[in-house]
Design an enzyme around this catalytic site. Structure first.
Site, PDB file in Angstrom:
ATOM      1  N   ASP A 119     -26.097   1.624   7.459  1.00 14.52           N
ATOM      2  CA  ASP A 119     -26.106   2.341   6.253  1.00 14.52           C
ATOM      3  C   ASP A 119     -26.221   1.086   5.290  1.00 14.52           C
ATOM      4  O   ASP A 119     -25.216   0.167   5.057  1.00 14.52           O
ATOM      5  CB  ASP A 119     -24.626   2.576   6.174  1.00 14.52           C
ATOM      6  CG  ASP A 119     -24.493   2.906   4.772  1.00 14.52           C
ATOM      7  OD1 ASP A 119     -25.134   3.162   3.854  1.00 14.52           O
ATOM      8  OD2 ASP A 119     -23.076   3.165   4.393  1.00 14.52           O
ATOM      9  N   SER A 167     -17.060  15.859   1.154  1.00 11.77           N
ATOM     10  CA  SER A 167     -16.907  15.174   2.284  1.00 11.77           C
ATOM     11  C   SER A 167     -15.894  16.077   3.356  1.00 11.77           C
ATOM     12  O   SER A 167     -15.784  15.698   4.519  1.00 11.77           O
ATOM     13  CB  SER A 167     -16.309  14.018   2.242  1.00 11.77           C
ATOM     14  OG  SER A 167     -17.086  13.077   1.324  1.00 11.77           O
ATOM     15  N   HIS A 177     -21.949   0.609   4.329  1.00 18.33           N
ATOM     16  CA  HIS A 177     -20.900   0.334   5.309  1.00 18.33           C
ATOM     17  C   HIS A 177     -21.453  -0.411   6.527  1.00 18.33           C
ATOM     18  O   HIS A 177     -20.796  -0.672   7.394  1.00 18.33           O
ATOM     19  CB  HIS A 177     -20.320   1.770   5.795  1.00 18.33           C
ATOM     20  CG  HIS A 177     -19.753   2.292   4.565  1.00 18.33           C
ATOM     21  ND1 HIS A 177     -20.360   3.683   4.127  1.00 18.33           N
ATOM     22  CD2 HIS A 177     -18.458   2.179   4.385  1.00 18.33           C
ATOM     23  CE1 HIS A 177     -19.323   3.920   3.332  1.00 18.33           C
ATOM     24  NE2 HIS A 177     -18.141   3.343   3.385  1.00 18.33           N
ATOM     25  N   CYS A 229     -18.579   7.844   5.479  1.00 17.92           N
ATOM     26  CA  CYS A 229     -19.858   7.110   5.091  1.00 17.92           C
ATOM     27  C   CYS A 229     -21.030   8.365   5.006  1.00 17.92           C
ATOM     28  O   CYS A 229     -21.085   9.074   5.857  1.00 17.92           O
ATOM     29  CB  CYS A 229     -20.186   6.290   6.441  1.00 17.92           C
ATOM     30  SG  CYS A 229     -21.865   5.861   6.103  1.00 17.92           S
TER      31      CYS A 229
END
Lengths: 573, 382
Positions: free
Chosen positions: A318, A294, A339, A352
């Protein structure tokens, strides 16, 4: 009267013949083979002693000595000396040598190196019985901080292993990279000796030129703190100043004691070190290849904003997964419940995955990689350490070249969260963070602060700027703010909440690199299947002064380690 | 005022000044030495003394050699006045005396450097084998000129030659034995026996080689091995010859210069004053110096040969020729040895090597040649 049968005629011929033979013989010796005999005469009576130059010292940025000289004593056996047997017997009797050495030809034979003080004393007392012995003192290397600086400094070889150019040479790290500057030029002392090996006179002295002292950008306090914060974990820490590229701390764990390697450990012990499970000789900070995970997200977000694929207000839903059109496979977000509606700022704060799957799908692999390349993730960083490696970005070309596989749309999706075939070194991530911190105007990373050209005359290293990244300032601002929220946001909770409250502002991004699939991890108790944890950060958020990247293999402690180190940084300065 | 000593040096110089010129001329002309021989010989002495001075830090050795030289030159002058007919008379007795001395050496001789060569007569300590270098040509000349060119004479002369050669070989002193044999054979050669005899002789010599080899001492065999491959034992038997070759070779064309030798001064070269003096000379003076030295030798020996040839008596011819051959043989064996083409046999270089015996022998030889020149006219043996 004088016929040819006259014996006196023949006697005269004989005289000419004999003198002629001698003349020819002298021509052969003195003219044809002159060079050989001339050299042989020199070899007979000239003894050349190498004068070792002083190797330059290494200091940290505050002048703390990191590599200092230490005397080392060797004994050699002179070649073809009449007292050879007596000398060897005496050495064995004095227990300096365990067994007689193998003597090869007419070269000096190394008998023993790194003599103990007791040996030196014993040899001094019995010097008159050791005529065939040549005693030599050279300056060896001592690293006062032992294993703490091992990966940054490297170490030097044992000069007595070489025969042609006996001097210390850096093998790794700074010692290798700045070897030419540190090592200096050896000198020579040519003396004349007689047949008994006694010194007659000094013929010529060519003094050695000392190596230059160097100052590094490393900060001993920060380096020590980083080393201690990592304790027995496996991983790497890089702390640097993004405004000039100075590396303040560079740690790779586990590490090794360079002093052992200088004094010459045996092959077995070295092999053990080189092949140990956690590979202590491997510099993870510049050579270790890990999925960046990430940590790529802020950069991909920037590309989305710059290309106009998204605006700051664009929201994606999401549901906990992403599905390519016409495909059944679900690319799952790390949060199974999803999310909900996510904009770009929130996507960084909560990390996310689904948002980036969607964004990546819309950007396409080429636009994705072009931004990541601009952040230096596709090339070896120019750092003044040898053997730095480059990670690579997964791309259709790379995959076809290396894996002989076609490109699937799923590959693009995985690339957005830094998994799949994409790999980076901690130094690459640190440089990408430095670019983020300086809004694309950082410098090449370096460890050299200054070189002492002459006594007291320190020549500073001039930082080299990297190619700037042109992105609109409002987009930089948005990403900086989002990264600051990663630490401080409570609703929604930022992924960096563990960093806790700090007296300084921090912008960061976490990363969790999967080693095996989620399903496998759930069943596995193996430590080697645990995720790696990344933490990249810069502080303060406005006018960043420091960038830190922490990687912990198979552990989740990256954030807490970064906290300790940043605390030390801000306490200290 | 200081009182001048009665016998001051100046007064003797005055004596020379007041001597009438006529008397002076008579005195000088009565010496009548051969200028070529004396010139070459003094040249060799000069080179020898120069090299000796370089070989030794202390001047004692040099002074001692000069002192011996003066005595030797006087002896030479005296011998040059000795008429060959007296030599002809004493030849057989001298030969017998030397044989007796050699036998005495065999039983009572002093041992030096592993060989029994020296005879101590209380006041005088000398090597009888050295005397043979003069007495051998003398005896051979006597036998052949007495017996004429006949086969019996040849056999007898060979017998006379073999006895002392065998005795010297037993000492053991291979070098001197070879030189004596060479000088004896040289006289026989100069006598002009037919060529066929020489061929037979050569054949016999070749056949006897294995027998001679069998009787050589171990150290003598080693020296011959070392000649072929000195590098096989650089610290042992081959050391001398390797260091000598290095000294000569490193001299190059022009040499290192007087007193600038490294091989001798740093003690790598063994015996730089005696047997290996040529190596030191070659190191310091180079090929140019060596050519000068060899030219002096060639001039000296050719001149001596000329003197021999001009002598009207056969005895004189053979004696002078034999002595000349002996001198050149010594020179060749010594230089051949230090340059590594002959085995190390311990023969000094005449006129140059340090040592009394060698000096006296060489000067006696020259004295004899000068006497043969002085009395070259035919005389009848009494």
């Amino acid at each position: 009267m004088k016929t040819h049968k006259d014996p006196f005629y023949w006697a005269r011929c004989l005289f000419f013949l004999l003198i002629g033979i001698l003349v020819v013989r002298l021509l052969v010796l003195q003219v044809i083979h002159y060079a050989n005999f001339h050299q042989a005469a020199l070899d007979n009576h000239q003894q050349t002693q190498i004068l070792y130059p002083k190797r330059g010292l290494i200091f940290d940025r505050h002048g703390t000595a990191l590599a200092v000289p230490q005397n080392s004593h060797q004994i050699w056996l002179k070649p073809n000396h009449p007292d050879t047997q007596q000398t060897l017997q005496t050495l064995i009797n004095l227990k300096v040598l365990a067994k007689p050495p193998v003597i090869k030809g007419s070269f000096p034979t190394l008998l023993k190196k790194h003599l103990s003080n007791q040996d030196v004393q014993v040899i001094g007392e019995h010097q008159h019985q050791l005529n065939a012995l040549h005693f030599e003192t050279s300056s060896s290397r001592l690293y006062p901080y032992g294993d703490i600086f091992a990966h940054a400094l490297g170490y030097v070889t044992d000069p007595t292993n070489q025969t042609d150019a006996p001097r210390y040479d850096g093998v790794n790290g700074i010692e290798a990279y700045y070897n030419d500057s540190l090592s200096g030029v050896p000198g020579k002392h040519i003396t004349s000796i007689n047949a008994k090996g006694q010194l007659q006179q000094s013929l010529s002295i060519q003094p050695p030129q000392s190596g230059h002292n160097i100052k590094l950008t490393l900060d001993t306090h920060l380096q020590t703190t980083s080393h201690q914060a990592m304790s027995d974990l496996t991983g790497a820490v890089i702390v640097l100043n993004p405004n000039n590229g100075q590396v303040l701390a560079l740690v790779s764990q586990p590490t090794f004691n360079p002093n052992l390697l200088v004094s010459g450990i045996d092959h077995q012990a070295f092999d053990q070190l080189a092949k140990a499970d956690r590979r202590p000789l491997f510099n993870r900070a510049i050579q270790g290849l890990f999925p960046p995970a990430s940590t790529l997200k802020p950069m991909i977000a920037l590309q989305g904003l710059e290309t106009g694929v998204i605006t700051p207000d664009t929201q994606f839903d999401d549901p906990g997964y992403f599905r390519l059109p016409n495909h059944q496979h679900r690319f799952r977000c790390w949060k199974e419940a999803g999310h909900g509606l996510v904009d770009v700022a929130k996507s960084i704060v909560v990390s996310c995955d689904t948002f980036y799957y969607e964004l990546g799908y819309r950007l396409g692999i080429h636009r994705l990689n072009s931004m990541l390349s601009a952040f230096g993730l596709n090339q070896t960083p120019h750092i003044d350490l040898p053997y730095a490696k480059s990670g690579h970005l997964n791309s259709p070309v790379w995959k076809a070249d290396k894996k002989f596989e076609p490109w699937y749309p799923g590959d693009t999706i995985l690339s957005t969260i830094g998994q799949g075939h994409t790999l980076s070194t901690p130094l690459q991530i640190a440089m990408a963070t430095a670019q983020l911190a300086t809004k694309g105007h950082t410098y090449q990373p370096h460890l050299l602060l200054a070189t002492e050209q002459a006594e007291g005359n320190w020549q500073p290293y001039q930082p080299v700027p990297l190619a700037p990244i042109n992105i609109q300032d409002k987009h930089w601002q948005l990403v900086h703010q989002a990264m600051a929220d990663v630490i401080v946001s409570r609703a929604p909770t930022g992924t960096g909440w563990r960093f806790g409250q700090a007296p300084y502002t921090v912008a960061g991004k976490t990363g969790t690199a999967q080693v095996v699939s989620r399903e496998q991890l759930a069943d596995s108790q193996k430590r080697s299947h645990f995720d790696h944890s990344w933490f990249m950060a810069f502080a303060p958020v406005k006018n960043p002064q420091v960038v830190i990247v922490v990687l912990v293999e198979h552990g989740h402690q990256a954030i807490s380690i970064a906290r300790k180190i940043l605390d030390a940084y801000f306490d200290h300065t | 005022m200081a009182i001048k000593p009665f016998l001051s040096l100046e007064k003797y110089w005055m004596l020379i000044l007041i001597t009438p010129n006529k008397l002076k001329r008579q005195l000088i002309s009565s010496i009548k030495l051969d200028h070529w021989v004396i010139g070459c010989m003094l040249g060799l002495f000069a080179l020898g003394l120069l090299t000796l001075a370089s070989a030794n830090d202390h001047s004692d050795l040099l002074l001692k050699q000069c002192y011996r030289l003066v005595i030797g030159l006087c002896l030479m002058l005296l011998i040059s006045y000795l008429h060959p007919k007296h030599l002809f008379k004493i030849a057989p007795w001298a030969y017998l005396a030397v044989i007796v001395l050699l036998i005495l050496v065999h039983f009572f001789g002093d041992i030096g450097k592993g060989a029994r060569r020296w005879l101590d007569l209380g006041v005088l300590r000398f090597q009888p084998s050295e005397c043979l270098k003069v007495i051998m040509p003398l005896t051979m000349a006597w036998v052949i000129s007495f017996g004429g060119k006949r086969h019996q004479t040849l056999l007898i002369s060979l017998l006379i030659l073999v006895i002392p050669v065998f005795l010297v070989l037993k000492q053991p002193d291979l070098g001197t034995a070879l030189l004596i044999a060479a000088s004896g054979l040289g006289v026989i050669f100069l006598a002009g026996f037919s060529l066929r005899i020489w061929l037979y002789g050569l054949l016999a010599g070749l056949l006897s080689l294995p027998i001679i080899w069998h009787h050589l001492h171990h150290y003598q065999k080693m020296r011959i091995f070392m000649l072929i491959n000195p590098e096989s034992d650089p610290l042992g038997s081959g050391y001398h010859i390797i260091q000598s070759k290095i000294a000569i070779g490193s001299g190059g064309l022009l040499g290192k210069g007087w007193n600038l030798s490294t091989q001798a001064h740093l003690q790598f070269l063994p015996e730089p004053s005696t047997d290996f003096i040529f190596a030191l000379f070659a190191e310091e003076w180079g090929l140019i110096g060596c050519l000068l030295l060899l030219a002096l030798w060639l001039a000296l020996t050719l001149r001596c040969l000329k003197i021999a040839q001009d002598c009207q008596s056969w005895f004189g011819q053979l004696l002078a020729g034999g002595i000349t051959l002996m001198l050149l043989a010594e020179c060749f064996v010594n230089i051949g040895m230090v340059t590594g083409i002959l085995p190390v046999v311990g023969v000094p270089l005449p006129f140059m090597s340090y040592g009394g015996t060698s000096l006296i022998t060489s000067l006696t030889s020259i004295g004899l040649i000068l006497s043969i020149k002085r009395y070259r006219r035919q005389w009848r043996a009494a």
